[in-house]
Design an enzyme around this catalytic site. Structure first.
Site, short mmCIF file in Angstrom:
data_model
loop_
_atom_site.label_atom_id
_atom_site.label_comp_id
_atom_site.label_asym_id
_atom_site.label_seq_id
_atom_site.Cartn_x
_atom_site.Cartn_y
_atom_site.Cartn_z
N GLY A 99 0.92 -1.34 0.07
CA GLY A 99 0.15 -0.06 -0.04
C GLY A 99 0.89 1.25 0.14
N GLY A 100 2.11 1.20 -0.51
CA GLY A 100 2.97 2.27 -0.53
C GLY A 100 2.64 3.64 -1.46
N ASN A 155 -16.07 16.95 15.05
CA ASN A 155 -16.06 17.41 13.62
C ASN A 155 -16.16 18.95 13.55
N ARG A 158 -13.06 12.60 16.76
CA ARG A 158 -11.99 11.84 16.28
C ARG A 158 -10.94 12.32 16.99
N ASP A 175 1.82 -2.81 -4.35
CA ASP A 175 0.67 -1.74 -4.46
C ASP A 175 -0.24 -2.24 -5.74
N THR A 216 -6.08 -0.33 13.13
CA THR A 216 -6.68 1.09 13.29
C THR A 216 -7.47 0.94 14.79
N ASP A 217 -7.77 2.19 15.19
CA ASP A 217 -8.43 2.37 16.29
C ASP A 217 -10.13 1.92 16.25
N GLU A 218 -10.58 2.11 14.90
CA GLU A 218 -11.95 1.72 14.68
C GLU A 218 -12.29 0.14 14.92
N LYS A 225 -11.10 -4.76 9.03
CA LYS A 225 -9.65 -4.53 9.62
C LYS A 225 -9.49 -5.27 10.96
N LYS A 252 -11.74 11.91 2.36
CA LYS A 252 -11.55 11.63 3.90
C LYS A 252 -11.91 13.50 4.26
N TYR A 279 -16.02 -1.69 6.98
CA TYR A 279 -14.81 -1.56 6.92
C TYR A 279 -13.99 -1.86 8.32
N TYR A 303 -21.79 15.34 8.60
CA TYR A 303 -22.84 14.44 9.05
C TYR A 303 -23.36 14.69 10.29
N PHE A 351 -2.03 7.06 0.79
CA PHE A 351 -1.50 8.21 1.71
C PHE A 351 -0.64 7.78 2.85
P1 NAD Z 1 -5.42 4.82 1.31
O1 NAD Z 1 -6.49 4.37 0.82
O2 NAD Z 1 -4.79 6.11 1.18
O3 NAD Z 1 -4.40 3.79 0.63
C1 NAD Z 1 -4.43 2.38 0.42
C2 NAD Z 1 -3.27 1.83 -0.59
O4 NAD Z 1 -3.33 0.49 -0.72
C3 NAD Z 1 -3.50 2.51 -2.00
O5 NAD Z 1 -2.10 2.81 -2.53
C4 NAD Z 1 -3.99 1.23 -2.70
O6 NAD Z 1 -3.62 1.12 -4.15
C5 NAD Z 1 -3.50 0.05 -2.10
N1 NAD Z 1 -4.29 -1.13 -2.01
C6 NAD Z 1 -5.68 -1.23 -1.92
N2 NAD Z 1 -5.97 -2.44 -2.24
C7 NAD Z 1 -4.98 -3.20 -2.25
C8 NAD Z 1 -4.79 -4.63 -2.71
N3 NAD Z 1 -5.62 -5.43 -2.90
N4 NAD Z 1 -3.52 -5.01 -3.07
C9 NAD Z 1 -2.51 -4.06 -2.96
N5 NAD Z 1 -2.51 -2.60 -2.71
C10 NAD Z 1 -3.71 -2.28 -2.47
O7 NAD Z 1 -5.00 4.21 3.05
P2 NAD Z 1 -4.46 4.88 4.02
O8 NAD Z 1 -5.41 5.96 4.69
O9 NAD Z 1 -3.06 5.28 3.62
O10 NAD Z 1 -4.37 3.82 5.08
C11 NAD Z 1 -3.24 2.71 4.83
C12 NAD Z 1 -3.67 1.78 5.99
O11 NAD Z 1 -3.46 2.21 7.56
C13 NAD Z 1 -4.72 1.07 6.11
O12 NAD Z 1 -4.64 -0.33 6.43
C14 NAD Z 1 -5.75 1.80 7.15
O13 NAD Z 1 -6.42 0.63 7.57
C15 NAD Z 1 -4.73 1.85 8.07
N6 NAD Z 1 -4.86 3.33 8.80
C16 NAD Z 1 -5.58 4.43 8.26
C17 NAD Z 1 -5.66 5.36 9.02
C18 NAD Z 1 -6.13 7.01 8.53
O14 NAD Z 1 -6.67 7.76 9.18
N7 NAD Z 1 -6.02 6.97 7.28
C19 NAD Z 1 -5.70 5.33 10.57
C20 NAD Z 1 -5.31 4.09 11.27
C21 NAD Z 1 -4.98 3.12 10.23
O1 DAU Z 2 -9.64 6.28 13.19
C1 DAU Z 2 -9.01 5.83 12.10
C2 DAU Z 2 -9.51 5.60 10.79
O2 DAU Z 2 -9.87 7.24 10.50
C3 DAU Z 2 -8.83 5.05 9.50
O3 DAU Z 2 -8.91 3.56 10.02
C4 DAU Z 2 -10.06 4.97 8.42
O4 DAU Z 2 -9.40 4.19 7.20
C5 DAU Z 2 -10.06 6.41 8.07
O5 DAU Z 2 -10.67 6.73 6.95
C6 DAU Z 2 -10.65 7.39 9.29
O6 DAU Z 2 -11.91 6.77 9.34
P1 DAU Z 2 -13.03 8.25 9.78
O7 DAU Z 2 -14.27 7.65 9.26
O8 DAU Z 2 -13.05 8.56 11.14
O9 DAU Z 2 -12.49 9.12 8.48
P2 DAU Z 2 -13.41 10.29 7.67
O10 DAU Z 2 -12.54 11.15 7.36
O11 DAU Z 2 -14.09 9.44 6.58
O12 DAU Z 2 -14.37 11.07 8.51
C7 DAU Z 2 -14.08 11.69 9.87
C8 DAU Z 2 -15.36 12.05 10.58
O13 DAU Z 2 -15.91 13.30 9.87
C9 DAU Z 2 -16.12 10.95 10.96
O14 DAU Z 2 -17.01 11.45 12.08
C10 DAU Z 2 -17.34 11.40 9.91
C11 DAU Z 2 -17.11 12.69 9.32
N1 DAU Z 2 -17.52 13.24 8.11
C12 DAU Z 2 -16.70 12.67 7.08
C13 DAU Z 2 -16.79 13.06 5.90
C14 DAU Z 2 -16.12 12.43 4.63
C15 DAU Z 2 -18.37 14.31 7.76
O15 DAU Z 2 -18.82 14.86 8.83
N2 DAU Z 2 -18.61 14.65 6.65
C16 DAU Z 2 -17.73 14.13 5.63
O16 DAU Z 2 -18.12 14.59 4.28
#
Ligand code: NAD
Ligand code: DAU
Length: 342
Positions: free
Chosen positions: A7-8, A248, A213, A32, A124-126, A153, A188, A149, A206, A11
């Protein structure tokens, strides 16, 4: 040290790859599949680095995964590849089960077969579900995920821990809170608001906007992942967070100020189905055992994030004018059209 990152091109993964390549004697192979969330531009600056290579394959392709793992002897796998967006999982969860659950099990088995040293599973904390107004998630909190989701996870997190218990595989699991920073896909919350702000589009909030968060800057998360890789104990889980809870509404208010936009920018929209009310991480185990201490304050990191999106308009405009548009219109049917150039 040879590391396989999955997944490099996403993000967090792209920040991680860049961080790893700064270390001496680290070689990175990035597995990836380049889904909608991946973007080669995220790692444009390391393309020519002789210690970096991208293997374009899915973690659900068992033959390809085994081929990558047999081509080199890896000291570690850092597994981030996932379907990561809660709202998309509400539309349909199959891709989440395939990548997050099946893909993780394929990787775990292949890593074991090919003698990989350590398997760092990025969870993830989720997985803990939702908190009430008080209390924090500790590593011992029960796993009660609520969305497709987070359920996928949680399944992958438990499969990783099962590999340690059953096979003695050297597995470490991290559970981090909400990340923000450069290169985050604009579905996001924070990048959606920033880029909509530049395009003079409304900000969908929402429900009552009081969901909480616990935000961490992506570069702090990366540092914690590195520390967990080199210092974490096998079979252990480490919560990662920056003790930074915000509703939020508070996030929206901070961004309105930074972007100098009126409060009418924020539009209430129907709530997310099954919307978790509050996440809050107790990171004291990572602080104590890994020496993890976040370096980036909320205000300065948020401002730096706004600056990055201001300076990288072509990056997010390409995304917002591409297939993401369809998802946006399904998700927010009453909102705008990205008509303004930003
Ligand atoms: P992202 O959606 O930005 O990126 C995901 C990457 O994985 C992409 O480059 C995509 O091409 C690749 N990918 C998806 N499916 C694949 C597959 N089948 N094979 C190979 N590559 C694949 O995700 P992110 O927000 O960078 O999150 C990365 C990791 O961190 C995830 O495991 C997520 O659950 C975890 N995480 C994210 C957050 C957050 O706030 N974004 C918080 C805690 C944990
Ligand atoms: O807690 C870690 C998680 O954080 C990761 O595991 C997930 O990959 C990552 O997507 C994120 O999940 P959230 O659902 O918390 O993130 P999101 O940015 O989608 O939403 C953050 C908060 O904002 C959530 O309470 C929903 C709200 N929201 C989100 C969107 C996109 C809105 O109110 N309006 C919006 O349009």
């Amino acid at each position: 040290m040879r590391i396989l990152v999955t997944g490099g091109l996403g993000f967090i993964g792209s920040h991680l790859v860049r961080h790893l390549l700064v270390q001496e004697n680290v070689w990175v192979t990035n597995l990836d599949a380049l889904t909608y969330a991946g973007n080669p531009e995220n790692l444009e600056d390391v393309q020519g680095n002789p210690r970096y290579q991208w293997r374009h394959a899915s973690i659900t392709d068992e033959v390809a995964v085994n081929e990558v793992l047999s081509a080199e002897v890896f000291d570690a796998v850092m597994h981030l590849a996932a379907e990561s967006h809660v709202d998309r999982s509400i539309e349909g969860g199959l891709a989440f089960v395939e990548t997050n659950v099946v893909g993780t099990q394929i990787l775990l088995e292949a890593a074991r077969r090919h003698g990989v040293g350590r398997f760092l599973h990025v969870s993830t904390d989720e997985v803990y579900g939702s908190l009430g107004p008080s209390g924090l998630f500790s590593e011992d909190s029960p796993l009660t995920p609520n969305s497709p989701y987070s359920a996928s996870k949680a399944a992958s997190d438990l499969l990783a821990l099962a590999a340690f218990r059953t096979h003695g595989q050297d597995v470490v699991v991290t559970r981090c809170s909400n990340n923000f920073g450069p290169n985050q896909f604009p579905e996001k919350l924070i990048p959606l608001y920033i880029t909509n702000g530049f395009q003079k589009e409304p900000w969908p909030l929402y429900g009552d906007g009081a969901n909480v968060r616990d935000w961490i800057y992506v570069k702090d998360h990366i540092e914690a992942l590195w520390l967990a890789l080199i210092k974490g104990r096998a079979g252990e889980v480490y919560n990662i967070g920056a003790r930074n809870e915000r509703t939020n509404r508070e996030v929206a208010a901070a961004l309105l100020t930074l972007l100098q936009l009126p409060k009418e920018t924020v539009i209430a929209v129907p709530d997310r189905l099954g919307h978790d009310r509050r996440y809050a991480i107790d990171p004291s185990k990572a602080e104590r055992e890994l020496g993890f201490h976040p370096q980036f304050g909320w205000e300065t990191a948020l401002e730096a994030t706004v600056v990055w999106y201001r300076e990288h308009r072509s990056w997010w405009k390409a995304i917002k004018s591409g297939q993401y548009r369809d998802f946006y219109h399904r998700q927010y049917p009453t909102l705008g059209t990205f008509a303004h150039d930003g």
